[in-house]
Design a protein around this motif. Structure first.
Motif, PDB file in Angstrom:
ATOM      1  N   LYS A 155       0.845  -1.207   0.000  1.00 45.09           N
ATOM      2  CA  LYS A 155       0.000   0.000   0.000  1.00 45.09           C
ATOM      3  C   LYS A 155       0.878   1.254   0.000  1.00 45.09           C
ATOM      4  O   LYS A 155       0.615   2.202  -0.739  1.00 45.09           O
ATOM      5  N   HIS A 156       1.905   1.251   0.824  1.00 46.16           N
ATOM      6  CA  HIS A 156       2.813   2.406   0.874  1.00 46.16           C
ATOM      7  C   HIS A 156       3.482   2.609  -0.491  1.00 46.16           C
ATOM      8  O   HIS A 156       3.509   3.720  -1.011  1.00 46.16           O
ATOM      9  N   ALA A 157       3.988   1.549  -1.066  1.00 46.41           N
ATOM     10  CA  ALA A 157       4.665   1.653  -2.361  1.00 46.41           C
ATOM     11  C   ALA A 157       3.707   2.123  -3.452  1.00 46.41           C
ATOM     12  O   ALA A 157       4.091   2.892  -4.334  1.00 46.41           O
ATOM     13  N   SER A 158       2.456   1.685  -3.377  1.00 48.05           N
ATOM     14  CA  SER A 158       1.489   2.065  -4.423  1.00 48.05           C
ATOM     15  C   SER A 158       1.080   3.530  -4.333  1.00 48.05           C
ATOM     16  O   SER A 158       0.458   4.051  -5.262  1.00 48.05           O
ATOM     17  N   SER A 159       1.437   4.198  -3.247  1.00 50.16           N
ATOM     18  CA  SER A 159       1.107   5.628  -3.140  1.00 50.16           C
ATOM     19  C   SER A 159       2.008   6.475  -4.035  1.00 50.16           C
ATOM     20  O   SER A 159       1.757   7.667  -4.222  1.00 50.16           O
ATOM     21  N   PHE A 160       3.044   5.873  -4.591  1.00 49.64           N
ATOM     22  CA  PHE A 160       3.944   6.569  -5.511  1.00 49.64           C
ATOM     23  C   PHE A 160       3.620   6.120  -6.933  1.00 49.64           C
ATOM     24  O   PHE A 160       3.955   5.011  -7.327  1.00 49.64           O
ATOM     25  N   THR A 161       2.938   6.984  -7.674  1.00 47.59           N
ATOM     26  CA  THR A 161       2.591   6.654  -9.057  1.00 47.59           C
ATOM     27  C   THR A 161       3.055   7.779  -9.971  1.00 47.59           C
ATOM     28  O   THR A 161       3.225   8.922  -9.544  1.00 47.59           O
ATOM     29  N   TRP A 162       3.219   7.439 -11.240  1.00 46.43           N
ATOM     30  CA  TRP A 162       3.605   8.445 -12.225  1.00 46.43           C
ATOM     31  C   TRP A 162       2.482   9.467 -12.393  1.00 46.43           C
ATOM     32  O   TRP A 162       2.728  10.649 -12.611  1.00 46.43           O
ATOM     33  N   LYS A 163       1.239   9.021 -12.273  1.00 45.66           N
ATOM     34  CA  LYS A 163       0.107   9.935 -12.405  1.00 45.66           C
ATOM     35  C   LYS A 163       0.146  10.987 -11.298  1.00 45.66           C
ATOM     36  O   LYS A 163      -0.038  12.176 -11.559  1.00 45.66           O
ATOM     37  N   LYS A 164       0.361  10.549 -10.061  1.00 44.13           N
ATOM     38  CA  LYS A 164       0.442  11.501  -8.942  1.00 44.13           C
ATOM     39  C   LYS A 164       1.602  12.468  -9.132  1.00 44.13           C
ATOM     40  O   LYS A 164       1.490  13.652  -8.839  1.00 44.13           O
ATOM     41  N   LEU A 165       2.725  11.957  -9.609  1.00 40.21           N
ATOM     42  CA  LEU A 165       3.881  12.820  -9.871  1.00 40.21           C
ATOM     43  C   LEU A 165       3.525  13.888 -10.896  1.00 40.21           C
ATOM     44  O   LEU A 165       3.815  15.073 -10.705  1.00 40.21           O
ATOM     45  N   ALA A 166       2.877  13.485 -11.975  1.00 38.90           N
ATOM     46  CA  ALA A 166       2.494  14.436 -13.020  1.00 38.90           C
ATOM     47  C   ALA A 166       1.502  15.468 -12.488  1.00 38.90           C
ATOM     48  O   ALA A 166       1.628  16.671 -12.769  1.00 38.90           O
ATOM     49  N   GLU A 167       0.521  15.017 -11.691  1.00 40.12           N
ATOM     50  CA  GLU A 167      -0.464  15.940 -11.129  1.00 40.12           C
ATOM     51  C   GLU A 167       0.192  16.959 -10.201  1.00 40.12           C
ATOM     52  O   GLU A 167      -0.120  18.149 -10.244  1.00 40.12           O
ATOM     53  N   LYS A 168       1.094  16.499  -9.344  1.00 36.82           N
ATOM     54  CA  LYS A 168       1.790  17.414  -8.422  1.00 36.82           C
ATOM     55  C   LYS A 168       2.696  18.383  -9.166  1.00 36.82           C
ATOM     56  O   LYS A 168       2.769  19.550  -8.821  1.00 36.82           O
ATOM     57  N   THR A 169       3.359  17.889 -10.189  1.00 33.31           N
ATOM     58  CA  THR A 169       4.225  18.764 -10.994  1.00 33.31           C
ATOM     59  C   THR A 169       3.387  19.837 -11.692  1.00 33.31           C
ATOM     60  O   THR A 169       3.749  21.022 -11.671  1.00 33.31           O
ATOM     61  N   LEU A 170       2.281  19.439 -12.267  1.00 35.57           N
ATOM     62  CA  LEU A 170       1.397  20.380 -12.926  1.00 35.57           C
ATOM     63  C   LEU A 170       0.871  21.425 -11.928  1.00 35.57           C
ATOM     64  O   LEU A 170       0.814  22.615 -12.237  1.00 35.57           O
ATOM     65  N   SER A 171       0.523  20.968 -10.751  1.00 37.35           N
ATOM     66  CA  SER A 171       0.039  21.880  -9.713  1.00 37.35           C
ATOM     67  C   SER A 171       1.098  22.924  -9.351  1.00 37.35           C
ATOM     68  O   SER A 171       0.789  24.103  -9.170  1.00 37.35           O
ATOM     69  N   ILE A 172       2.338  22.493  -9.248  1.00 37.43           N
ATOM     70  CA  ILE A 172       3.432  23.429  -8.938  1.00 37.43           C
ATOM     71  C   ILE A 172       3.598  24.447 -10.070  1.00 37.43           C
ATOM     72  O   ILE A 172       3.727  25.639  -9.831  1.00 37.43           O
ATOM     73  N   TYR A 173       3.560  23.957 -11.311  1.00 40.49           N
ATOM     74  CA  TYR A 173       3.675  24.870 -12.464  1.00 40.49           C
ATOM     75  C   TYR A 173       2.543  25.897 -12.455  1.00 40.49           C
ATOM     76  O   TYR A 173       2.746  27.076 -12.694  1.00 40.49           O
ATOM     77  N   LYS A 174       1.314  25.436 -12.172  1.00 39.28           N
ATOM     78  CA  LYS A 174       0.163  26.339 -12.146  1.00 39.28           C
ATOM     79  C   LYS A 174       0.302  27.391 -11.055  1.00 39.28           C
ATOM     80  O   LYS A 174      -0.062  28.545 -11.252  1.00 39.28           O
ATOM     81  N   SER A 175       0.828  26.973  -9.898  1.00 37.11           N
ATOM     82  CA  SER A 175       0.984  27.930  -8.799  1.00 37.11           C
ATOM     83  C   SER A 175       2.062  28.971  -9.099  1.00 37.11           C
ATOM     84  O   SER A 175       2.046  30.070  -8.550  1.00 37.11           O
ATOM     85  N   CYS A 176       2.972  28.662  -9.990  1.00 43.36           N
ATOM     86  CA  CYS A 176       4.036  29.601 -10.368  1.00 43.36           C
ATOM     87  C   CYS A 176       3.551  30.628 -11.390  1.00 43.36           C
ATOM     88  O   CYS A 176       4.183  31.666 -11.554  1.00 43.36           O
ATOM     89  N   LEU A 177       2.452  30.330 -12.070  1.00 44.56           N
ATOM     90  CA  LEU A 177       1.952  31.243 -13.109  1.00 44.56           C
ATOM     91  C   LEU A 177       1.245  32.416 -12.528  1.00 44.56           C
ATOM     92  O   LEU A 177       0.632  32.811 -11.855  1.00 44.56           O
TER      93      LEU A 177
END
Length: 177
Positions: A155-177
């Motif tokens: 369960k812990h390992a499954s909390s790390f997904t490429w989708k979550k990484l992409a969503e968090k990265t996008l969120s950071i980019y949006k907050s910088c705009l």
């Protein structure tokens, strides 16, 4: 397929100094462990020299490249996974081992405790005596892991997904705009 023994301890990494393979091989050689150590890395004659010095070169196995599709089975068959790296930006191999329900011994350094949390066993990768003792303790770990603990690891390992990484990265980019 990879000509691995029936039982083995596994380490997957490259031979860069911060991966700490020389210390791992020496600690393994100083231990009372008779289960082979499989190093999924390129062959390194200096590692073989350490093993020869302690007359354990027959127990150190250099695996050739392991195809990604075979990794889950390789992890699952290991008695435990060891990753004594002194510096990691993330630490994907121990997380992959967790996802497979394999006990993990890793360094208590850099990002590893933050990424892996309480689901692994930690060691001081710079202290040869501690690393040796912790390797020996791990041999009984796989038998001690019950299904509930394996499920928590997965369960812990499954909390790390490429989708979550992409969503968090996008969120950071949006907050910088």
């Amino acid at each position: 397929l990879y000509q691995l023994p029936k039982e083995y301890i596994l380490s997957i990494c490259n031979c860069k100094p911060h991966k700490n393979l020389h210390k791992l091989v020496e600690a393994y050689c100083l231990s009372n462990i008779k289960v082979p150590l499989v190093l999924a890395t390129g062959h390194d004659s200096s590692l073989q020299e350490i093993a020869s010095k302690y007359k354990k070169n027959h127990l150190i196995i250099f695996s050739r490249f392991i195809d990604e599709k075979h990794l889950p089975q390789i992890y699952k068959q290991a008695k435990f996974f060891v990753y004594p790296s002194t510096y990691e930006g993330f630490g994907l191999p121990p997380l992959e081992a967790l996802a497979c329900g394999t006990p993990v011994l890793t360094a208590k350094s850099s990002s590893l405790p933050e990424i892996l949390g309480p689901h692994v066993n930690y060691t001081n990768p710079l202290d040869l005596g501690t690393l040796t003792k912790d390797l020996e303790k791990m041999l009984t770990q796989k038998e001690k892991l019950n299904q509930e603990e394996r499920d928590l690891q997965r369960k812990h390992a499954s909390s790390f997904t490429w989708k979550k990484l992409a969503e968090k990265t996008l969120s950071i980019y949006k907050s910088c705009l």
